[in-house]
Design a protein around this motif. Sequence first.
Motif, mmCIF file in Angstrom:
data_model
loop_
_atom_site.group_PDB
_atom_site.id
_atom_site.type_symbol
_atom_site.label_atom_id
_atom_site.label_comp_id
_atom_site.label_asym_id
_atom_site.label_seq_id
_atom_site.Cartn_x
_atom_site.Cartn_y
_atom_site.Cartn_z
ATOM 1 N N GLY A 79 2.582 11.663 -7.263
ATOM 2 C CA GLY A 79 2.900 13.004 -6.773
ATOM 3 C C GLY A 79 4.362 13.318 -6.698
ATOM 4 N N TYR A 80 5.227 12.468 -7.183
ATOM 5 C CA TYR A 80 6.663 12.745 -7.136
ATOM 6 C C TYR A 80 7.227 12.721 -8.540
ATOM 7 C CZ TYR A 80 6.148 11.826 -2.177
ATOM 8 O OH TYR A 80 5.736 11.849 -0.865
ATOM 9 N N ASP A 81 7.889 13.821 -8.889
ATOM 10 C CA ASP A 81 8.485 13.910 -10.223
ATOM 11 C C ASP A 81 9.907 13.350 -10.234
ATOM 12 O OD1 ASP A 81 6.183 15.136 -11.142
ATOM 13 O OD2 ASP A 81 6.909 17.127 -10.538
ATOM 14 N N GLU A 82 10.579 13.394 -9.095
ATOM 15 C CA GLU A 82 11.962 12.943 -9.021
ATOM 16 C C GLU A 82 12.054 11.622 -8.252
ATOM 17 O OE1 GLU A 82 14.421 14.346 -10.495
ATOM 18 O OE2 GLU A 82 13.277 16.096 -11.209
ATOM 19 N N VAL A 83 12.909 10.754 -8.762
ATOM 20 C CA VAL A 83 13.088 9.455 -8.104
ATOM 21 C C VAL A 83 13.633 9.637 -6.688
ATOM 22 C CG1 VAL A 83 14.376 7.282 -8.173
ATOM 23 C CG2 VAL A 83 13.432 8.250 -10.271
ATOM 24 N N GLU A 84 14.537 10.619 -6.515
ATOM 25 C CA GLU A 84 15.129 10.837 -5.206
ATOM 26 C C GLU A 84 14.069 11.151 -4.165
ATOM 27 O OE1 GLU A 84 16.152 12.064 -7.975
ATOM 28 O OE2 GLU A 84 18.228 11.381 -8.250
ATOM 29 N N ASP A 85 13.095 12.025 -4.560
ATOM 30 C CA ASP A 85 12.018 12.369 -3.621
ATOM 31 C C ASP A 85 11.178 11.147 -3.280
ATOM 32 O OD1 ASP A 85 12.898 14.945 -3.651
ATOM 33 O OD2 ASP A 85 11.409 15.647 -5.112
ATOM 34 N N VAL B 24 12.116 7.982 -3.370
ATOM 35 C CA VAL B 24 12.886 7.068 -2.521
ATOM 36 C C VAL B 24 12.950 7.584 -1.091
ATOM 37 C CG1 VAL B 24 15.175 6.121 -2.107
ATOM 38 C CG2 VAL B 24 14.227 6.131 -4.418
ATOM 39 N N ALA B 25 13.145 8.903 -0.925
ATOM 40 C CA ALA B 25 13.253 9.476 0.414
ATOM 41 C C ALA B 25 11.975 9.295 1.203
ATOM 42 C CB ALA B 25 13.613 10.963 0.308
ATOM 43 N N ILE C 95 8.925 3.410 5.479
ATOM 44 C CA ILE C 95 9.347 2.060 5.869
ATOM 45 C C ILE C 95 10.128 2.105 7.181
ATOM 46 C CG2 ILE C 95 10.822 0.119 5.231
ATOM 47 C CD1 ILE C 95 9.996 0.600 2.332
ATOM 48 N N ASP C 96 10.949 3.150 7.363
ATOM 49 C CA ASP C 96 11.674 3.295 8.623
ATOM 50 C C ASP C 96 10.722 3.437 9.791
ATOM 51 O OD1 ASP C 96 14.083 3.055 7.383
ATOM 52 O OD2 ASP C 96 14.533 5.202 7.360
ATOM 53 N N ALA C 97 9.644 4.170 9.580
ATOM 54 C CA ALA C 97 8.645 4.327 10.643
ATOM 55 C C ALA C 97 8.035 2.986 11.013
ATOM 56 C CB ALA C 97 7.552 5.312 10.190
ATOM 57 N N SER D 98 0.837 -1.206 0.000
ATOM 58 C CA SER D 98 0.000 0.000 0.000
ATOM 59 C C SER D 98 0.871 1.254 0.000
ATOM 60 C CB SER D 98 -0.906 -0.014 1.236
ATOM 61 O OG SER D 98 -1.641 1.176 1.328
ATOM 62 N N ILE D 99 1.965 1.255 0.805
ATOM 63 C CA ILE D 99 2.851 2.426 0.868
ATOM 64 C C ILE D 99 3.489 2.679 -0.488
ATOM 65 C CG2 ILE D 99 5.027 3.261 1.834
ATOM 66 C CD1 ILE D 99 4.244 1.887 4.437
ATOM 67 N N ILE D 100 3.955 1.597 -1.112
ATOM 68 C CA ILE D 100 4.598 1.754 -2.422
ATOM 69 C C ILE D 100 3.606 2.321 -3.433
ATOM 70 C CG2 ILE D 100 5.628 0.477 -4.347
ATOM 71 C CD1 ILE D 100 6.824 -1.415 -2.256
ATOM 72 N N ARG D 101 2.391 1.752 -3.409
ATOM 73 C CA ARG D 101 1.385 2.211 -4.380
ATOM 74 C C ARG D 101 1.012 3.668 -4.135
ATOM 75 N NH1 ARG D 101 -1.722 -1.541 -3.504
ATOM 76 N NH2 ARG D 101 -3.136 -0.543 -2.010
ATOM 77 N N GLN D 102 0.806 4.054 -2.859
ATOM 78 C CA GLN D 102 0.414 5.421 -2.547
ATOM 79 C C GLN D 102 1.562 6.403 -2.759
ATOM 80 O OE1 GLN D 102 -2.566 6.546 -1.794
ATOM 81 N NE2 GLN D 102 -3.542 4.510 -1.859
ATOM 82 N N SER D 103 2.799 5.931 -2.496
ATOM 83 C CA SER D 103 3.938 6.837 -2.629
ATOM 84 C C SER D 103 4.302 7.118 -4.079
ATOM 85 C CB SER D 103 5.162 6.240 -1.916
ATOM 86 O OG SER D 103 4.885 6.067 -0.547
ATOM 87 N N ALA D 104 3.814 6.292 -4.979
ATOM 88 C CA ALA D 104 4.214 6.449 -6.386
ATOM 89 C C ALA D 104 3.627 7.699 -7.024
ATOM 90 C CB ALA D 104 3.792 5.213 -7.185
#
Length: 612
Positions: A432-438, A440-441, A447-449, A424-430
């Motif tokens: 709204g981000y134009d840069e891969v770095e953002d 990944v961060a 995931i750290d949380a 779910s996190i991966i799907r939701q995080s995909a």
Amino acid sequence: MARRVREFDWSSTPLGPLADWDAEVRTVLMMVLGAPMPMNMYLGPDLRLLYNDPSCELFGDKHPMALGKPAREVFPEVWEAMGGRLQRVMDEGVPLTLEDMPVALDRDGLMRDAVFNLHSTPILRNGEGEPIGVVTVYEEITEPVVTQRALRKSEERFRQFGDASTDVIWLIDVETGRIEYISPAFEAIWGTPRRAVLEDRTSWAQFLHPADRKRVMSAMPRCSKGETVTTDYRIVRPDGEVRHVRDTGFPILGPDGSLVRIGGIAQDLTERKRQQKAVEDSERRFRTLVEGIPQLVWSATPGGQCEWVSPQWTEYTGLSVEQSRGHGWLEAVHPDDREEARNDWSRAQAGGELKGEWRFRRASDGIYRWFQTRATPVIEKGEIVEWLGTSTDVEDMIDLQERQNLLLAELQHRVRNLLAMVRSIIRQSADGYDEVEDYVAHLTGRIDAMARTQVMLTRKAGAAVDLESLIRDELARVAEEDRLVMEGPAVELSAKAAEVLTLAIHELATNSIKYGALGCEGRLAIRWFVTRRENGEWLEVMWKENCPSELADASRRGFGTELIEGRVPYELKGEGTMQVRPDGLLAEIAFPLDAGASILEPGPGRPQGANE
């Protein structure tokens, strides 16, 4: 006499050369010459005389001239009584005895009267033909001689017995105080020649162990007073070896009842003492082992009847050895397990091994605990004569096994939840981000949380998570204390609630840094309350931001919104709202405190270890 017989000129007599004599005669002659008692031979028609060494004393000054002479010439003084009998034996070939025949003998330089029985037997040609000679055996029946002879025989038998004995046999003459006899076993046990103590009786004391010397020396006077005394003591041999001896001294009385000798028998107890010590050491080690191990140790007959129990059994069950004997031990077994215990014993008789798991009552508090019982048979001549067994408390082990099963179920459950959440996190995080770095961060932060939550949850199976600690852990790296207000009672969260709430706080904090109070020098207040609703206690958490200026991009909705407004109702059966206001974000989360509980925290009516 054998030499004289060989050297005599028999060819000058009617008997002829010795080599020509009948075989029967030569055989009898060898027997006579070797005999220990006086014996004569009479050969030929005139009864020529041959005799052995013991007969020399009887013949006195007639010896050695009597050899080879006719008997009539040698014994003219008794021929009237003796001659006819010898001739009758020769003529008729039948044995005869001449009793009480007096003979004057030179003994110790004095002529003394002696009395003999003469037993005469014919020598037959070929063992059954005509008589060719006579053999006479002299049996002295003079009373002192007979007595002396009996005494010598008795002493000889005694010495034969003593010399063959493995015990030390000794005799002390009371009058002289000297040791008259000590058997050869003394040398084997004491390790020194007998000669020393035979020459000086007191030298025996030097072998006594110093610690025993005084006690042993005091025993001899008691024997001298007619008392039988048995003493155990140690000796120190010349080679330094210490041996244990049991010595029994006893009085020997003379014909008049007076004490004439002290006799004794000394036995070597060293090997017996070693064996006894080995048994005692073995028993002590066994007792130490039995009393030191935590198991309950016992022995039983083939039918399962108790014979002996260890102190641990008595302490644990409160049943003494006497109370446990027979089938009394079953009193400590849980009533529901007694029939199974009897069945296990029946199976053991056929299978040769006892295995059982029964509950025993603990006397101190009356609680029944599970024990694993094992026993092995003692077999003699193919038959079981005894069982030796132990009963081990396995209650804690059973609890650990159940706990292990629960941990495995919990692990499976959490892995499924984590994988679902990661997806779910991966799907939701995909979005709204134009840069891969953002991307990944943000993904790494989420995931750290989750990882931090798992650390708290896995410190102990089924452990709850403190709400305030959870929030502080998430904000410690991003919020300054003077801009943060946290208020609320102590609340313990279940595993599921901690997982969801951690992600929610992480998303709120991340968004606050980018768009809200934590990124614009604003203030953040987090307050929580426990309220009661119809279905039980609920936790209500309020996140309120206060920014000094109007928020940028206030209408943006992302993973945090989805998490709070979507997953909280789904995962925790609760409520979640987010309001983005000009002065800051207001998020409210509420859910039942027992909702989504961990599998290691079963609710009422739910069996432990059951999979969801």
